[in-house]
Design an enzyme around this catalytic site. Structure first.
Site, PDB file in Angstrom:
ATOM      1  N   ASP A 273       0.861  -1.176   0.000  1.00 15.62           N
ATOM      2  CA  ASP A 273       0.000   0.000   0.000  1.00 15.62           C
ATOM      3  C   ASP A 273       0.907   1.238   0.000  1.00 15.62           C
ATOM      4  O   ASP A 273       2.137   1.139   0.082  1.00 15.62           O
ATOM      5  CB  ASP A 273      -0.980  -0.023   1.185  1.00 15.62           C
TER       6      ASP A 273
HETATM    7  C1  BGC Z   1      -5.192   3.049   0.188  1.00 16.53           C
HETATM    8  C2  BGC Z   1      -5.323   2.054  -0.949  1.00 16.53           C
HETATM    9  C3  BGC Z   1      -5.284   2.784  -2.251  1.00 16.53           C
HETATM   10  C4  BGC Z   1      -4.001   3.570  -2.352  1.00 16.53           C
HETATM   11  C5  BGC Z   1      -3.824   4.304  -3.657  1.00 16.53           C
HETATM   12  C6  BGC Z   1      -4.011   3.976  -0.004  1.00 16.53           C
HETATM   13  O1  BGC Z   1      -4.025   5.014   0.931  1.00 16.53           O
HETATM   14  O2  BGC Z   1      -5.093   2.341   1.409  1.00 16.53           O
HETATM   15  O3  BGC Z   1      -6.509   1.309  -0.787  1.00 16.53           O
HETATM   16  O4  BGC Z   1      -5.418   1.880  -3.320  1.00 16.53           O
HETATM   17  O5  BGC Z   1      -3.990   4.521  -1.300  1.00 16.53           O
HETATM   18  O6  BGC Z   1      -4.668   5.367  -3.764  1.00 16.53           O
END
Ligand code: BGC
Length: 742
Positions: A273
């Site tokens: 993530d």
């Molecule tokens: C989130 C993800 C997301 C990523 C990209 C993160 O803060 O937890 O679910 O896909 O950002 O935007």
């Protein structure tokens, strides 16, 4: 055998003849270590991040993916640099969160689950893939299939709720919608099953918080949707921000290697993530970025989403022989495999001609259909709904959500175009067409407003009308990532507004738009009918208008339990029985305990003195404008062997006056197990349409697979013994029978 053969043999022995594997082998053989590490790096390309540094890095083969750029011209330019100007011409994965629609916004995922209609979920994901891919996006970070039992957690909005079976069905439908028949089609995008795993159990519903999930619970409740997504061919997985059993998922080899690769033979790739690799040091697992890169890459993270721990430190770690080159090659092979499956080497460009300049009627119809089926009728006293156009002269439309084009879209809709939103107010005006008056008073500037000065106008409008429609709920910003609430009642002075309007004596219908289950408290008493609409997306207005006027009967069912009070959380239908289960006769209310009563004078069972043990609304619940009778439950046998299938069927009759859909739900309970088993588990559902007076026999098939679970010895399988089965219209279905597995 050299290291390269090893890479290719891991996971699948028949790969030697696969042209994709051949291409991977030859690319890996040509790649420098720097180029390999480049593939493992995703760069933020939003806003002004597209600069010469990024362009040069792409040309040098030091970037495998970019995120957050949806300008088709820039996507086109970057792909051009990667394909034509980098040494090996490896295309970029261009990632974007397409959580519930792109420009055309579908209902929140939690709402989508409430439709219990995987076909519509698939259709809307397909449309989102078409719109997103026309801007150059070829990878999305959805579906989010975290089991969510905590409505305080803002990200419950992005989930499919509390149940593994329903979440699996919806997750698979979304994967199929994004990826299409063939991942290499130009309008297909790679899916990402996230967040692996257990994120939904963030303690106290506070985002990013630690999780405590015993392995048996992890395997029986949290992992099944991920297994289903892997089996459905989800191209990628994302590791969760959270830690589990003391190890952040980003460094968790048990999850990322043992479960995902060794047990499930997943051969796509794992992305971290956002900046989660470097955050291993913030967790206190590692001392610095280098150790963080070591932990994440060793555990099985193939690509780092933003952050530069991999690009800064992996080469040194390889040179110091702390990380084998095989580990790097395996990660790069996983990434290249997805790029090849996506056909990016052959079809990398978002052609400008494909750019959709406006929502098509098809997109708007699809999101409307899903919105219509996702609304749940929670209450309908004295048949307040549906409304008859011919018998109302005036309707008061009140509340901060009646005409909130942005808010109705819900959380995390960066590309959603609010100019396409049709609000309830606009739809009601269109529907009224001079047949009745629409008197609109927003009464509050937003759902969080504390100002009551417009209440008098709202009350006056309600008093003069035949009916008041109250559009209340939560602004879109109150749910989603990092938007958790400890108090999940209606924010601001909305409860007072509902009360003030209800005191006029005019019938009141509350339409609640929110990103989570709310504790509704008095709202239930102060209204005649309640439609829980979640955040319905672009077509909220037309969908709600159809439901209010009975063009369609509500057919949504709750994908998550609604608590009466926050203190009941976590409260979910598939809980354990405990050694002292409560019953209506064992529950005593705090006000009814005699002063000086002996400690043991209470029921001595598992309940709260103030809230009892039942929720406000149970999982699977939702009313219709019709009534359905369930009868004549039949099983094909009283006992089955592990090789047999059991057929369970029931007759459902539409006893009401309107054509309506019903979600027929099948639950089982394994009465004795080597580990304690849930009191009910959803194992099947079918959505059927019945005309008034029509009846139908609906059948389900249960095999050993549906009766299986992770047992005390950690193996997966069914155990001989007795089972109870229920079929009905919610998790409190009463029609039941028993059978045994021999
Ligand atoms: C989130 C993800 C997301 C990523 C990209 C993160 O803060 O937890 O679910 O896909 O950002 O935007």
């Amino acid at each position: 055998m050299n290291a390269m053969d090893d890479v290719l043999i891991a996971g699948a022995s028949s790969r030697s003849t696969d042209p994709i594997e051949h291409k991977i082998t030859s690319l890996l053989a040509d790649m420098t270590l720097e180029e390999k590490i480049g593939q493992m790096r995703q760069v933020d390309a939003s806003g002004d991040q597209i600069n010469d540094d990024l362009r040069n890095a792409v040309k040098a083969g030091r970037v495998g993916s970019v995120i957050n750029q949806v300008d088709p011209d820039l996507a086109y330019e970057l792909q051009g640099l990667a394909l034509e100007e980098s040494r090996l011409g490896i295309p970029l994965l261009i990632g974007r969160d397409v959580i519930h629609g792109f420009e055309t916004v579908a209902p929140l995922p939690l709402a989508q689950a409430a439709s219990w209609n995987p076909e519509l979920v698939r259709d809307c994901a397909r449309i989102a893939a078409r719109e997103a891919s026309s801007c150059g996006v070829n990878w999305t970070f959805a579906p989010m299939i975290d089991i969510s039992r905590d409505p305080r957690w803002g990200r419950i909005a992005e989930s499919f709720g509390e149940d593994p079976f329903l979440t699996s069905a919806m997750g698979v439908a979304m994967v199929e919608g994004f990826q299409g028949d063939d991942l290499s089609n130009e309008d297909s995008i790679a899916a990402c099953a996230k967040h692996f795993a257990g994120y939904g159990a963030s303690e106290s519903g506070r985002d990013y918080n630690t999780t405590n999930i015993p392995e048996n619970e992890l395997r029986n409740i949290y992992l099944p949707p991920f297994k289903a997504a892997a089996d459905a061919g989800a191209a990628t997985f994302m590791a969760s921000f959270s830690d589990i059993d003391g190890v952040p998922a980003t460094a968790n080899a048990f999850l990322l290697r043992q479960v995902l690769r060794d047990e499930w033979a997943f051969d796509g790739f794992m992305v971290s993530d956002w900046d989660a690799v470097r955050q291993l040091s913030v967790h206190g697992l590692t001392e610095n970025d280098k150790e963080a890169a070591f932990e994440a890459a060793s555990a099985g993270v193939d690509m780092e989403m933003t952050g530069d721990a991999f690009v800064e430190h992996l080469a040194a770690l390889v040179n110091e022989a702390r990380i084998d080159i095989e580990t790097i090659d395996q990660a790069v092979a996983n990434i290249l495999r997805v790029k090849l499956r996506c056909g990016l080497f052959d079809l990398p460009f978002a052609s400008k001609e494909r750019r959709l300049s406006a929502a098509t009627a098809e997109s708007m119809n699809a999101v409307k259909a899903l919105a219509t089926e996702s609304v749940v009728l929670l209450k309908n006293d004295r048949r307040t709904l549906p409304l008859q156009k011919t018998s109302v002269n005036s309707i008061a439309v009140i509340g901060p959500m009646a005409n909130a084009a942005v808010e109705q879209l819900g959380t995390w809709t960066f590309d959603g175009d609010e100019r396409r939103s049709v609000t309830p107010l606009a739809a009601l005006h269109a529907h009224a067409d001079d047949a009745f008056d629409v008197r609109y008073v927003a009464a509050m500037e937003s759902t969080r407003s504390l100002d009551t000065t417009s209440f008098d106008a709202a009350v006056a409008a309600a008093r003069d009308a035949d009916l008041a429609l109250l559009f209340v709920g939560e602004d879109a910003i109150l749910s989603g990532e990092a938007h958790c609430r400890a108090d999940i009642s209606l924010p601001g002075v909305q409860s007072q507004l509902v009360k003030a309007v209800s005191e006029t004596g005019t019938p009141v219908v509350a339409i609640i738009m929110a990103g989570r289950p709310l504790t509704l408290g008095d709202i239930v008493d102060h209204t005649d009918a309640i439609l829980f609409a979640w955040h319905p997306g672009s077509m909220a207005g037309p969908a709600l208008c159809d439901l209010l006027f009975g063009v369609t009967s509500p057919s949504g069912k709750l994908p998550v339990t609604f608590p009466k009070m926050v203190g009941q959380i976590p409260i979910y239908y598939n809980h354990k029985n405990t050694g002292r289960p409560p019953s209506p006769s064992s529950v005593i209310h705090i006000d009814d305990i005699e002063i000086g009563a002996a400690q043991t004078s209470l029921g001595m069972t598992a309940f709260h003195l103030d809230a009892g043990y039942l929720p406000q609304f149970p999982f699977g619940f939702g009313l219709s404008y019709s009534e359905f009778e369930y009868r004549d439950l039949k099983l094909s046998a009283d006992a089955i062997s592990p090789e047999d299938a059991l057929r369970a069927s029931v007759v459902i009759e539409n006893k009401g006056a309107v054509t309506a859909q019903e979600v027929v739900q099948l639950y089982i309970r394994d009465l004795v197990g080597s580990v304690t088993r849930p009191v009910k588990e959803l194992k099947g559902f079918k959505k059927i349409m019945l005309k008034p007076g029509q009846s139908k026999r609906v059948s389900f098939e249960l095999t050993c697979k549906e009766l299986s679970f992770y047992r005390r010895d950690k193996s997966f399988g069914a155990e001989a013994g007795e089972f109870q089965l229920w079929i009905g219209g919610s998790s409190v279905a009463e029609l039941s029978a028993r059978f045994s597995l021999t």
